[in-house]
Enzyme design. Structure first.
Site, short mmCIF file in Angstrom:
data_model
loop_
_atom_site.label_atom_id
_atom_site.label_comp_id
_atom_site.label_asym_id
_atom_site.label_seq_id
_atom_site.Cartn_x
_atom_site.Cartn_y
_atom_site.Cartn_z
N GLU A 1 7.79 7.45 -39.63
CA GLU A 1 7.75 5.98 -39.61
C GLU A 1 8.88 5.50 -40.51
O GLU A 1 9.10 6.04 -41.58
CB GLU A 1 6.41 5.45 -40.14
CG GLU A 1 5.24 5.79 -39.24
CD GLU A 1 3.87 5.36 -39.82
OE1 GLU A 1 3.82 4.44 -40.64
OE2 GLU A 1 2.87 5.98 -39.42
N GLU B 1 -2.01 10.05 -42.03
CA GLU B 1 -2.62 9.51 -43.26
C GLU B 1 -4.02 10.07 -43.54
O GLU B 1 -4.97 9.32 -43.69
CB GLU B 1 -2.69 7.97 -43.16
CG GLU B 1 -1.36 7.29 -43.33
CD GLU B 1 -0.81 7.36 -44.74
OE1 GLU B 1 -1.50 7.84 -45.65
OE2 GLU B 1 0.34 6.93 -44.93
C1 IPT Z 1 1.56 3.64 -42.44
C2 IPT Z 1 0.60 3.96 -41.34
O1 IPT Z 1 0.79 5.26 -40.88
C3 IPT Z 1 0.71 3.04 -40.18
O2 IPT Z 1 -0.44 3.21 -39.39
C4 IPT Z 1 0.82 1.63 -40.62
O3 IPT Z 1 -0.30 1.28 -41.36
C5 IPT Z 1 2.01 1.50 -41.48
O4 IPT Z 1 1.89 2.32 -42.60
C6 IPT Z 1 2.17 0.10 -42.01
O5 IPT Z 1 2.16 -0.87 -41.03
S1 IPT Z 1 0.72 4.12 -43.89
C7 IPT Z 1 1.41 3.32 -45.25
C8 IPT Z 1 0.47 3.51 -46.41
C9 IPT Z 1 2.73 3.85 -45.62
#
Ligand code: IPT
Length: 998
Positions: A517, A451
């Site tokens: 993710e 990010e």
């Molecule tokens: C994404 C992040 O990489 C992770 O650290 C965490 O914040 C997650 O989301 C949510 O829990 S960033 C998000 C803007 C998609």
């Protein structure tokens, strides 16, 4: 070694290292991968004198407090001499202060000054002495005996300083470590997690010969080719005659002695004498008969690299565990040892609910063993290089690792990715990670961070990386964010976050697609994980992903006593929590609970396990999806087919038993199958006449493994031999009463009066919003429609034959009127048949549930149900549960998600009984179709109103929900909403059930 720098005549440059982005460190030793478990060492963990100052410029007080190293001062209990009170603070994207990069807040910048004595042995005289600080956040300034020995930045990697010139062997030496919390580097460490301060990993001094191993880089591939690059540094500027490097490799056939083939090819010669000698040697060998390393077969070979003096004695030594494996990308496939593997991954932080960010090796082992037991084979080290022990454990236990650099500029992403002042920091953070971790076979992919938008600073880091380590792919989500296929140099993998199934299957893709993710595990979540995997396993180019994330970051907080409101801290007793539940006087804190502001609430509680590592129900779901074998019926349904779904291993490590009904069981023989192969096996005929038709193959570990004892459940695939098509009354063993007059008793409002129910069965459309419902926005629509407080108006009560017919309406806020009819018919056995119809106006486009809720008398504490179990399941998260007869304490049915919400559901339930101690009567309920049911101690309204579990008072009664339809849980708190197939829409809903006293 002497410090040969001349004393400067210039006045000192007034640099504040915490406000200088170009400065990544000063006099810090280059990162390396030399591992010296046996080097002489003075451990410095334990008690240190300590003062927490409000700013780095605040003068020290005359008096000191004390604290432990390693430790986060944000959770530690110490004498706060300067009244700083610096507690944990949680933000996701937002920086914890308004100042703009690169400057941290000038007014308040908590600064910990740590000081202690170190007794250094007299025989260290003449040796090189190094101060190792495992990790400190975010700027470390080190002094020895009053001399500044170095500065380090980068909160998740070690800083090492050569302190030879400042140290007095044989004497007491004073080591001072000043840790400044906020700095220019803080803008690069804006990860979604608690902000802490302190020294979070171990500190020690170690000694080497002046001429020492400076680095060891190992490449080992299947086939046995081993290539070890050894760097040597120090000494008097030239290589002394006769010195050499060698390796010792332990193989099952004995120890192989491996000489360096070209000793010191790049050695300096006397005529080109430099300040200290730097030379390089190479050990090359082809090791016969090696067995490759994979996550399924984590075979390691011990390698010792030695630097020898002229007389052959050992001057320095580095220890490694080598895995022979390769990683390559071929078209849209990422291959490990030539095989396309799936990444069944999870994102993992270094986190502990008592210590904040300090984790020991046993804690890390527990994390990884739990992951292995639930079918995970990969970890992304979100969002920074982990404690180095984690990688050694991943090597040993068998997990693929995406090792991620400590770069997240989330709140200022666009500015910093192209800011030349931060160019050095970007490359430094990537380079230091690679130099530390490159010898771990588990590390199969490097990640440039998280990010941080995408800019020239990323390409610079990627360029350094590709030249230094051409053996691994590089990924960076920011580089593919806007266009997955776009040509750029920073990502070899399409690694999106939270992409929908529709998006990932809309190929073809030019590169492997592995979600960095997905399946956001916040609260009651992970809906459609099985749908993701159906898509992944059937679409070329898709190779898996990393669930966000492993653990809920709840910090144990004291609610009573002198330290009320503060973190319980590292010394909290183990009985303060167990099985996800906190003891009275404690709770799991999330954002805002320490008075931290701004904050992002419970968004830090988004793990597959609760803060104490108790698995949430989604873990069982993942375990089944990741099952190493598949079980199917053959088309004629007379035999079963078993397929080995692994990439490298056979089925020899598993044993299995057939199960049917609540007691039928028979041994099963697993066929000997190579990966991908399948075979037909006979069904256990002895079990087949059994009443139930759900046949389960319970598969467990056949022997003790490093990550699971023998007998640990691995998967429990199930096949259905025949469906039960009998109607409700036949299944319930009930018949309608011949003349039911008077058998159904209603109150004035037309609600059932029943001796075993304390609250009558009524229609409900509300569930306590899950985190997904809240963050995804749907809960606000439900509230706007007034679903949480529907008012019932009785329309009519009438009699049709033996039945009572009750018609009512429920007015919504602006979405029309819901009509509801309940037909109550007495049964001959004293029970009741309830037929319900709800007619929902079209404006109610998307509902949490349509169903019945009632409450029983107190004293019923055991639920026995036929349906999916034993764990909690929802319509889009039920692959990890087998259909069958299950039994549990009512109190244990509920999952204590950190923020109270809908919980405790069981999917596909056809019937259940609720019973208590012998004397108390119980009830039996049968349902017309497999339905969503929940039995808990909490009304939906109780759960809706509470922000933490300590605010909930469990009821003595059972709150029973029977749902005609229940919305899937989805993942909308971050990612796709519940898929349309699992949503509940308007129109006519009908459901029937019987209630029988026992
Ligand atoms: C994404 C992040 O990489 C992770 O650290 C965490 O914040 C997650 O989301 C949510 O829990 S960033 C998000 C803007 C998609």
């Amino acid at each position: 070694m002497q410090d040969r720098r001349p004393a400067s005549a210039e006045p000192a440059v007034p640099i504040d290292p915490w406000d200088a982005p170009e400065l990544t460190g000063w006099r810090r030793l280059p990162m390396h991968a030399v591992v010296r478990p046996d080097a002489p060492r003075v451990p410095l963990d334990g008690r240190w004198r300590f003062q927490l100052l409000p700013t780095p410029r605040t003068p020290l007080a005359g008096r000191w407090a004390e604290t432990d190293v390693p430790g986060c001062w944000t959770v530690q209990d110490f004498d706060d001499l300067h009244g700083v009170r610096d507690l944990p603070h949680y933000t996701n994207v937002t920086m914890p202060f308004p100042d703009l990069p690169p400057s941290p807040p000038a007014g308040r910048n908590p600064t910990g000054v740590y000081e202690r004595e170190a007794d250094v042995p007299a025989d260290w005289a003449g040796r090189r002495v190094v101060l190792h600080v495992g990790a400190a956040e975010s700027v470390l300034i080190a002094h020895v005996n009053g001399t500044a020995v170095g500065v380090g930045k980068d909160s998740r990697l070690a800083s090492e300083f050569d302190v030879t010139h400042a140290l007095r062997p044989g004497e007491r030496n004073t080591v001072r470590l000043t840790v400044v919390k906020w700095s220019d580097a803080t803008f690069l460490e804006d990860q979604d997690q608690w902000w802490h301060g302190g020294i979070t990993r171990s500190v020690h001094l170690y000694a080497t010969d002046p001429l020492h191993l400076a680095d060891v880089g190992i490449t080992a591939v299947p086939g046995g080719t081993l290539d070890v690059a050894v760097r040597v540094r120090g000494g008097e500027g030239v290589l002394p005659a006769g010195w050499s490097v060698s390796g010792l490799l332990c193989t099952p056939d004995g120890i192989l002695r491996l000489p360096a083939d070209e000793a010191f090819a790049r050695a300096n010669v006397a005529s080109e004498r430099v300040s200290d000698f730097l030379g390089e040697a190479r050990i090359r060998a082809v090791v016969p008969g090696v067995r490759p390393w994979t996550a399924e077969t984590p075979r390691l070979y011990d390698l010792t690299v030695r630097l020898h003096r002229a007389d052959g004695s050992v001057a320095d030594e580095s220890r490694h565990r080598v895995g022979f494996r390769s990683v390559e990308i071929s078209g849209a496939d990422l291959l490990v040892n030539g095989v396309r593997v799936y990444f069944r991954g999870v994102n993992r932080h270094d986190f502990h609910p008592l210590t904040g960010r300090v984790v020991d090796a046993e804690e890390m082992r527990a994390d990884l063993c739990l992951l292995k037991r639930h079918g995970f084979n990969a970890v992304r080290t979100a969002h920074y290089p982990p404690d180095p022990a984690l990688l050694s454990l991943a090597d040993e236990l068998g997990l693929y690792v995406v090792d991620e650099a400590d770069i997240e500029t989330h709140d200022h992403a666009h500015e910093l990715a192209d800011d030349p002042r931060y160019l050095g920091a970007f490359t430094d953070r990537v380079a230091r990670m690679v130099l530390r971790d490159r010898n771990h076979p588990s590390v199969v992919v490097w990640s440039l961070g998280n990010e941080s938008d995408y800019g020239a600073n990323h390409d610079a880091a990627a360029g350094w990386l590709r030249r230094t380590d051409p053996t691994r792919p590089v990924q960076y989500e920011g580089a593919i964010k806007d266009a997955w296929e776009q040509a750029q140099s920073a990502s070899d993998i399409i690694c999106p976050m939270y992409a929908s199934i529709e998006e990932i299957t809309a190929g073809p893709h030019s590169k492997p697609l592995i979600l960095c993710e997905y399946s956001h595990a916040m609260g009651n979540s992970n809906g459609s994980l099985a749908d993701y995997w159906r898509a992944i396993e059937s679409t070329p180019g898709l190779q898996g992903g990393f669930v966000w994330e492993f653990r809920d970051h709840g910090i144990l907080q004291r609610l009573t006593g002198e330290r009320a409101g503060r973190p319980a801290g590292p010394d909290a007793a183990a009985d303060a929590y167990a099985d996800g539940v906190t003891a009275p006087g404690y709770r799991w804190a999330y954002g805002g609970d320490f008075g931290d502001t701004p904050h992002d609430g419970a968004f830090c509680a988004d793990g597959l396990v609760l803060p104490d590592r108790t698995p949430k129900p989604a873990m069982a779901e993942h375990r089944e999806i990741a099952a190493p074998l598949r079980l199917e019926l053959t088309p004629d349904r007379r035999e079963a087919r078993i397929t080995n779904r692994q990439h490298f291993a056979g089925l020899g490590w598993l044993s299995a038993r057939w199960h049917i009904g609540d007691s039928g069981t028979a041994p099963a023989r697993l066929p000997d199958l190579a990966p991908g192969e399948s075979a037909v096996v006979p069904l256990p005929t002895s079990l087949l006449p059994h009443g139930d038709s759900h046949l389960t193959l319970r598969v467990t570990t056949a022997e003790d493994l490093p990550w699971a004892p023998r007998g640990t459940l691995v998967c429990a695939p199930q096949v259905v031999l025949a469906e039960d098509h009998r109607d409700l009354l036949t299944r319930a063993g009930a018949v309608l009463a011949a003349d039911g007059a008077g058998a159904v008793e209603l109150d004035d409002a037309g609600l059932l009066r029943h001796p075993l129910l304390t609250a009558p069965p009524v229609l409900t459309l509300w569930r306590a919003p899950t985190d997904n419902d809240e963050w995804g926005g749907i809960a606000d629509r439900w509230r706007a429609w007034g679903l949480h407080a529907l008012e019932r108006t009785l329309v009519s009560v009438g009699r049709e034959g033996a039945s009572m017919v009750v018609r009512s309406v429920y007015a919504t806020d602006g979405a029309g009127t819901v009509g509801h009819e309940q037909v109550l018919t007495p049964l001959a056995n004293g029970g009741l048949l309830v037929d319900e119809t709800a007619v929902l106006p079209d404006a109610l486009t998307d509902l949490p549930r349509v169903g019945t809720v009632f409450e029983t008398v107190a004293g019923l504490d055991t639920l026995e149900w036929f349906g999916r179990g034993p764990g909690e399941t929802y319509p889009d998260r039920c692959a990890g549960a087998t259909a069958g007869l299950h039994r549990a304490d009512v109190d244990a049915l509920f999952t204590p998600y950190l923020r109270p919400q809908e919980s405790g559901g069981r999917h596909d339930v056809r019937r259940f009984t609720l019973t208590g101690a012998a004397a108390a009567p119980g009830i039996a309920v049968h349902l017309d179709l497999p339905r969503q049911v929940s039995v808990t101690r909490h009304r939906a309204a109780d759960l809706t109103a509470a922000a933490h579990h300590d605010e909930l008072v469990p009821r003595a009664t059972c709150v029973v929900h029977l749902d005609a339809a229940h919305r899937g849980v989805g993942t909308a708190s971050c990612g796709p909403d519940t898929l349309p197939a699992y949503r509940v829409g308007p129109g006519t809903h009908r459901w029937s059930w019987t209630l029988q006293p026992l």
